[in-house]
Design a protein around this motif. Structure first.
Motif, PDB file in Angstrom:
ATOM      1  N   VAL A  46       0.840  -1.206   0.000  1.00  0.00           N
ATOM      2  CA  VAL A  46       0.000   0.000   0.000  1.00  0.00           C
ATOM      3  C   VAL A  46       0.875   1.255   0.000  1.00  0.00           C
ATOM      4  O   VAL A  46       0.633   2.200  -0.761  1.00  0.00           O
ATOM      5  CB  VAL A  46      -0.946  -0.008   1.222  1.00  0.00           C
ATOM      6  N   ILE A  47       1.899   1.273   0.841  1.00  0.00           N
ATOM      7  CA  ILE A  47       2.807   2.433   0.889  1.00  0.00           C
ATOM      8  C   ILE A  47       3.503   2.623  -0.453  1.00  0.00           C
ATOM      9  O   ILE A  47       3.629   3.749  -0.960  1.00  0.00           O
ATOM     10  CB  ILE A  47       3.839   2.253   2.025  1.00  0.00           C
ATOM     11  N   ALA A  48       3.947   1.525  -1.046  1.00  0.00           N
ATOM     12  CA  ALA A  48       4.651   1.602  -2.332  1.00  0.00           C
ATOM     13  C   ALA A  48       3.740   2.161  -3.424  1.00  0.00           C
ATOM     14  O   ALA A  48       4.160   3.010  -4.223  1.00  0.00           O
ATOM     15  CB  ALA A  48       5.165   0.218  -2.729  1.00  0.00           C
ATOM     16  N   VAL A  49       2.509   1.685  -3.484  1.00  0.00           N
ATOM     17  CA  VAL A  49       1.566   2.166  -4.500  1.00  0.00           C
ATOM     18  C   VAL A  49       1.232   3.638  -4.256  1.00  0.00           C
ATOM     19  O   VAL A  49       1.105   4.427  -5.210  1.00  0.00           O
ATOM     20  CB  VAL A  49       0.295   1.299  -4.506  1.00  0.00           C
ATOM     21  N   LEU A  50       1.106   4.019  -2.989  1.00  0.00           N
ATOM     22  CA  LEU A  50       0.830   5.415  -2.661  1.00  0.00           C
ATOM     23  C   LEU A  50       1.972   6.326  -3.114  1.00  0.00           C
ATOM     24  O   LEU A  50       1.752   7.385  -3.737  1.00  0.00           O
ATOM     25  CB  LEU A  50       0.608   5.555  -1.153  1.00  0.00           C
ATOM     26  N   LEU A  51       3.206   5.934  -2.813  1.00  0.00           N
ATOM     27  CA  LEU A  51       4.357   6.739  -3.222  1.00  0.00           C
ATOM     28  C   LEU A  51       4.495   6.770  -4.742  1.00  0.00           C
ATOM     29  O   LEU A  51       4.900   7.790  -5.324  1.00  0.00           O
ATOM     30  CB  LEU A  51       5.635   6.180  -2.588  1.00  0.00           C
ATOM     31  N   HIS A  52       4.158   5.657  -5.383  1.00  0.00           N
ATOM     32  CA  HIS A  52       4.208   5.599  -6.849  1.00  0.00           C
ATOM     33  C   HIS A  52       3.192   6.569  -7.448  1.00  0.00           C
ATOM     34  O   HIS A  52       3.484   7.257  -8.442  1.00  0.00           O
ATOM     35  CB  HIS A  52       3.921   4.173  -7.310  1.00  0.00           C
ATOM     36  N   ALA A  53       2.002   6.624  -6.845  1.00  0.00           N
ATOM     37  CA  ALA A  53       0.974   7.549  -7.317  1.00  0.00           C
ATOM     38  C   ALA A  53       1.428   8.999  -7.138  1.00  0.00           C
ATOM     39  O   ALA A  53       1.174   9.853  -8.000  1.00  0.00           O
ATOM     40  CB  ALA A  53      -0.331   7.305  -6.569  1.00  0.00           C
ATOM     41  N   LEU A  54       2.109   9.263  -6.030  1.00  0.00           N
ATOM     42  CA  LEU A  54       2.636  10.604  -5.786  1.00  0.00           C
ATOM     43  C   LEU A  54       3.707  10.961  -6.814  1.00  0.00           C
ATOM     44  O   LEU A  54       3.702  12.076  -7.369  1.00  0.00           O
ATOM     45  CB  LEU A  54       3.226  10.678  -4.371  1.00  0.00           C
ATOM     46  N   GLU A  55       4.590  10.005  -7.084  1.00  0.00           N
ATOM     47  CA  GLU A  55       5.670  10.258  -8.035  1.00  0.00           C
ATOM     48  C   GLU A  55       5.137  10.517  -9.441  1.00  0.00           C
ATOM     49  O   GLU A  55       5.599  11.413 -10.160  1.00  0.00           O
ATOM     50  CB  GLU A  55       6.633   9.065  -8.049  1.00  0.00           C
ATOM     51  N   LYS A  56       4.130   9.726  -9.840  1.00  0.00           N
ATOM     52  CA  LYS A  56       3.587   9.831 -11.196  1.00  0.00           C
ATOM     53  C   LYS A  56       2.435  10.831 -11.296  1.00  0.00           C
ATOM     54  O   LYS A  56       1.934  11.083 -12.400  1.00  0.00           O
ATOM     55  CB  LYS A  56       3.090   8.460 -11.674  1.00  0.00           C
ATOM     56  N   LYS A  57       1.996  11.355 -10.149  1.00  0.00           N
ATOM     57  CA  LYS A  57       0.854  12.280 -10.083  1.00  0.00           C
ATOM     58  C   LYS A  57      -0.392  11.663 -10.723  1.00  0.00           C
ATOM     59  O   LYS A  57      -1.036  12.243 -11.588  1.00  0.00           O
ATOM     60  CB  LYS A  57       1.212  13.612 -10.756  1.00  0.00           C
ATOM     61  N   ARG A  58      -0.700  10.434 -10.284  1.00  0.00           N
ATOM     62  CA  ARG A  58      -1.851   9.696 -10.812  1.00  0.00           C
ATOM     63  C   ARG A  58      -2.807   9.348  -9.679  1.00  0.00           C
ATOM     64  O   ARG A  58      -2.496   8.501  -8.837  1.00  0.00           O
ATOM     65  CB  ARG A  58      -1.395   8.422 -11.518  1.00  0.00           C
ATOM     66  N   LEU A  59      -3.943   9.960  -9.681  1.00  0.00           N
ATOM     67  CA  LEU A  59      -4.920   9.728  -8.619  1.00  0.00           C
ATOM     68  C   LEU A  59      -5.506   8.322  -8.666  1.00  0.00           C
ATOM     69  O   LEU A  59      -5.969   7.806  -7.643  1.00  0.00           O
ATOM     70  CB  LEU A  59      -6.055  10.761  -8.710  1.00  0.00           C
ATOM     71  N   GLN A  60      -5.473   7.684  -9.833  1.00  0.00           N
ATOM     72  CA  GLN A  60      -6.041   6.332  -9.918  1.00  0.00           C
ATOM     73  C   GLN A  60      -5.276   5.340  -9.066  1.00  0.00           C
ATOM     74  O   GLN A  60      -5.757   4.245  -8.772  1.00  0.00           O
ATOM     75  CB  GLN A  60      -6.122   5.842 -11.362  1.00  0.00           C
ATOM     76  N   GLY A  61      -4.065   5.733  -8.664  1.00  0.00           N
ATOM     77  CA  GLY A  61      -3.316   4.874  -7.753  1.00  0.00           C
ATOM     78  C   GLY A  61      -4.047   4.644  -6.454  1.00  0.00           C
ATOM     79  O   GLY A  61      -3.891   3.596  -5.810  1.00  0.00           O
ATOM     80  N   LEU A  62      -4.880   5.599  -6.063  1.00  0.00           N
ATOM     81  CA  LEU A  62      -5.671   5.445  -4.836  1.00  0.00           C
ATOM     82  C   LEU A  62      -6.687   4.314  -4.985  1.00  0.00           C
ATOM     83  O   LEU A  62      -7.025   3.644  -4.004  1.00  0.00           O
ATOM     84  CB  LEU A  62      -6.384   6.755  -4.496  1.00  0.00           C
ATOM     85  N   LEU A  63      -7.170   4.102  -6.204  1.00  0.00           N
ATOM     86  CA  LEU A  63      -8.098   2.989  -6.445  1.00  0.00           C
ATOM     87  C   LEU A  63      -7.394   1.651  -6.248  1.00  0.00           C
ATOM     88  O   LEU A  63      -7.970   0.697  -5.711  1.00  0.00           O
ATOM     89  CB  LEU A  63      -8.665   3.077  -7.867  1.00  0.00           C
ATOM     90  N   TRP A  64      -6.126   1.583  -6.667  1.00  0.00           N
ATOM     91  CA  TRP A  64      -5.376   0.342  -6.499  1.00  0.00           C
ATOM     92  C   TRP A  64      -5.072   0.080  -5.025  1.00  0.00           C
ATOM     93  O   TRP A  64      -5.001  -1.073  -4.598  1.00  0.00           O
ATOM     94  CB  TRP A  64      -4.100   0.373  -7.322  1.00  0.00           C
ATOM     95  N   ILE A  65      -4.931   1.148  -4.260  1.00  0.00           N
ATOM     96  CA  ILE A  65      -4.739   0.975  -2.818  1.00  0.00           C
ATOM     97  C   ILE A  65      -5.988   0.359  -2.198  1.00  0.00           C
ATOM     98  O   ILE A  65      -5.905  -0.575  -1.394  1.00  0.00           O
ATOM     99  CB  ILE A  65      -4.411   2.330  -2.156  1.00  0.00           C
ATOM    100  N   ALA A  66      -7.141   0.891  -2.588  1.00  0.00           N
ATOM    101  CA  ALA A  66      -8.400   0.337  -2.076  1.00  0.00           C
ATOM    102  C   ALA A  66      -8.554  -1.119  -2.486  1.00  0.00           C
ATOM    103  O   ALA A  66      -8.967  -1.978  -1.682  1.00  0.00           O
ATOM    104  CB  ALA A  66      -9.576   1.167  -2.587  1.00  0.00           C
ATOM    105  N   GLU A  67      -8.193  -1.418  -3.740  1.00  0.00           N
ATOM    106  CA  GLU A  67      -8.287  -2.798  -4.221  1.00  0.00           C
ATOM    107  C   GLU A  67      -7.371  -3.715  -3.431  1.00  0.00           C
ATOM    108  O   GLU A  67      -7.765  -4.833  -3.043  1.00  0.00           O
ATOM    109  CB  GLU A  67      -7.931  -2.809  -5.708  1.00  0.00           C
ATOM    110  N   LEU A  68      -6.144  -3.267  -3.165  1.00  0.00           N
ATOM    111  CA  LEU A  68      -5.202  -4.065  -2.378  1.00  0.00           C
ATOM    112  C   LEU A  68      -5.754  -4.357  -0.987  1.00  0.00           C
ATOM    113  O   LEU A  68      -5.702  -5.500  -0.506  1.00  0.00           O
ATOM    114  CB  LEU A  68      -3.881  -3.306  -2.246  1.00  0.00           C
ATOM    115  N   LEU A  69      -6.263  -3.336  -0.338  1.00  0.00           N
ATOM    116  CA  LEU A  69      -6.766  -3.495   1.027  1.00  0.00           C
ATOM    117  C   LEU A  69      -7.965  -4.435   1.080  1.00  0.00           C
ATOM    118  O   LEU A  69      -8.091  -5.243   2.004  1.00  0.00           O
ATOM    119  CB  LEU A  69      -7.139  -2.126   1.612  1.00  0.00           C
ATOM    120  N   ILE A  70      -8.837  -4.343   0.092  1.00  0.00           N
ATOM    121  CA  ILE A  70     -10.065  -5.159   0.100  1.00  0.00           C
ATOM    122  C   ILE A  70      -9.761  -6.605  -0.280  1.00  0.00           C
ATOM    123  O   ILE A  70     -10.107  -7.544   0.448  1.00  0.00           O
ATOM    124  CB  ILE A  70     -11.115  -4.553  -0.861  1.00  0.00           C
TER     125      ILE A  70
END
Length: 492
Positions: A262-286
């Motif tokens: 989750v942390i890695a995907v969050l930082l990746h989303a920050l680096e790439k400036k892609r909000l859809q990364g937050l959807l992948w975080i939710a998917e990972l958690l669920i």
């Protein structure tokens, strides 16, 4: 790029401490290492002073041997990989057939419950019984029940053969991780050769528990997250989530890898400036929790009521801050506190939580009042886990095969005789080598920073941090020691 620089700085907050910790334990391992005496009924770790010269000579010999093998042009990468996998499977199978270990302690409790469940007997969920206290163990127990229904009750060798397959897969996937991280076939080949010395993993093939299947799923998930960070392919996150779902089912502590992902995907989303990364975080958690959700739902239906909540997790944190047993076990190891405090508070979660908070305040107060005591406690707890080179593989085989008579002369040689000393001596040298080379590898990761490398280290650092705040045991951190292999291979 500004965002990449920010992400890099953020990762340094754990990369630098990780380097310090690994380098410290390399020095610690050079001077002394932990071990367990024979015939114990409680894990009492003791320490033995090493001969630093012999340890260094062993390490130099291994490095020279690895480089010599790699210089042989007729030994192709494919051949080395096959030899490594055959070696891992062969040693693991030999341990299974030689020691004839059975389920004991917690694994026996899970096995007994699985037998009862297969007979539609659910007494283990009654107040004060095992699954009333530890419902998080239900995932692997459900797996045991399935195996018992398919292959017969208490057919332990099936689990051990599954462990063997998982070990071979762990070794294979770690090689792929090395190649993904460093994109250098020589590093891949070095890691393959180094993995052949991972005796603690091979010898724990006999252990009937969720550790090895859980780690098999875990390393596959790590590989998928690394590929996602390199390619941005959403299918990699879906695959990682699936691996993690099964991993958490097998071993609840695999949630550490969920947090790292989750942390890695969050930082990746920050680096790439892609909000859809937050959807992948939710998917990972669920998705990562779906396995336990489904198993709990099935058993709730079968027993006609919700699965018990179990002991509040804070009880493990409180126990982890307590002093050793009077009989000599290490700081923060299991002492029965979590079970007892729940029973003493009439299985009331709120009252138990409050009692644990008070206990934590007392432990913290003692450390604040005496910094020397606090430093000794932290050192003792860390060292008892990370500076025990067998990771309980020897004591586990001796313990779990103790009542299987008669043992062969070869089994006795390795369980009680000179063979045990030889195994311990090898693991001591190997332990130092891996930590020393992993420290050098981490220094290279700091200099040659990449997001996937920082993420890989985060998994290991998360394990170190978690087990300093949770119940301690050297077997619990064995999987993170195995993860050091790619880092170690990078600088040999």
């Amino acid at each position: 790029m500004k965002e990449k620089k920010i992400v890099r700085i953020i990762t340094y907050f754990y990369l630098v401490p990780f380097l310090v910790i690994v380098a410290f334990n390399a020095g610690n391992s050079l001077l002394r290492t932990g071990y367990f005496d024979l015939y114990q009924y409680v894990e009492i770790i003791q320490y033995d002073w090493n001969n630093p010269i012999l340890t260094v000579l062993f390490s130099v010999a291994v490095v020279l041997l690895v480089r010599f093998v790699l210089s042989r042009k007729q030994l192709t990468t494919e051949l080395l990989c096959r030899a490594s996998l055959l070696w891992a499977g062969g040693i693991s199978l030999m341990a299974v057939l030689l020691f004839r270990a059975i389920a004991k302690c917690d694994s026996e409790a899970l096995s007994d419950a699985a037998v009862q469940f297969a007979q539609n007997n659910f007494e283990a969920f009654k107040a004060g019984e095992y699954f009333y206290m530890y419902p998080f163990q239900l995932g692997y127990t459900a797996f045991m029940e399935l195996i018992y229904r398919l292959f017969g009750l208490e057919n332990y060798i099936v689990f051990q053969l599954i462990n063997m397959v998982c070990i071979v897969d762990i070794i294979y996937v770690l090689g792929r991780i090395s190649l993904e991280l460093f994109e250098d076939e020589r590093v891949y080949e070095t890691e393959i050769l180094l993995s052949m010395g991972m005796l603690p993993l091979f010898l724990l093939c006999t252990f009937i528990y969720g550790d090895i299947p859980g780690w098999c799923m875990g390393v596959n998930a790590i590989l998928m997250v690394i590929r996602y960070l390199k390619t941005d392919k959403w299918s990699c996150i879906l695959k990682a989530s699936g691996w993690l779902a099964v991993g958490v089912l097998m071993k609840n502590n695999m949630n550490i890898l969920v947090v790292a992902a989750v942390i890695a995907v969050l930082l990746h989303a920050l680096e790439k400036k892609r909000l859809q990364g937050l959807l992948w975080i939710a998917e990972l958690l669920i998705v990562s929790q779906l396995g336990m959700f489904l198993v709990n739902g099935i058993y709730a239906y079968r027993i006609g009521q919700a699965v018990p909540e179990g002991i509040p997790k804070i009880a493990w944190v409180a126990m982890s801050m307590q002093e050793p047993y009077e009989d000599g076990s290490a700081s923060g190891w299991y002492n029965g506190y979590n079970w007892n405090v729940y029973a003493e508070n009439n299985f009331d979660s709120e009252a138990t939580t409050q009692a644990c908070i008070e206990n934590l305040k007392q432990s913290a107060g003692k450390m604040v009042d005496s910094p020397r005591y606090a430093l000794h406690f932290i050192y003792d707890k860390f060292t008892s886990q990370w500076n025990e080179p067998t990771f309980m593989s020897l004591i586990t085989n001796e313990w779990y095969s103790r009542n299987e008579e008669p043992q062969s002369q070869l089994a006795l040689f390795f369980l009680y005789g000179t063979g045990r000393k030889l195994l311990y001596g090898f693991m001591k040298g190997y332990h130092f080598l891996i930590f020393l080379c992993a420290a050098a590898g981490c220094m290279a990761v700091l200099r040659e920073w990449k997001p996937e490398r920082a993420y890989f280290v985060l998994n290991i650092f998360g394990g170190i941090l978690f087990h300093m705040l949770w119940e301690a045991k050297s077997r619990y951190v064995m999987g993170y020691f195995v993860l050091l292999l790619p880092l170690a291979a990078y600088r040999i």
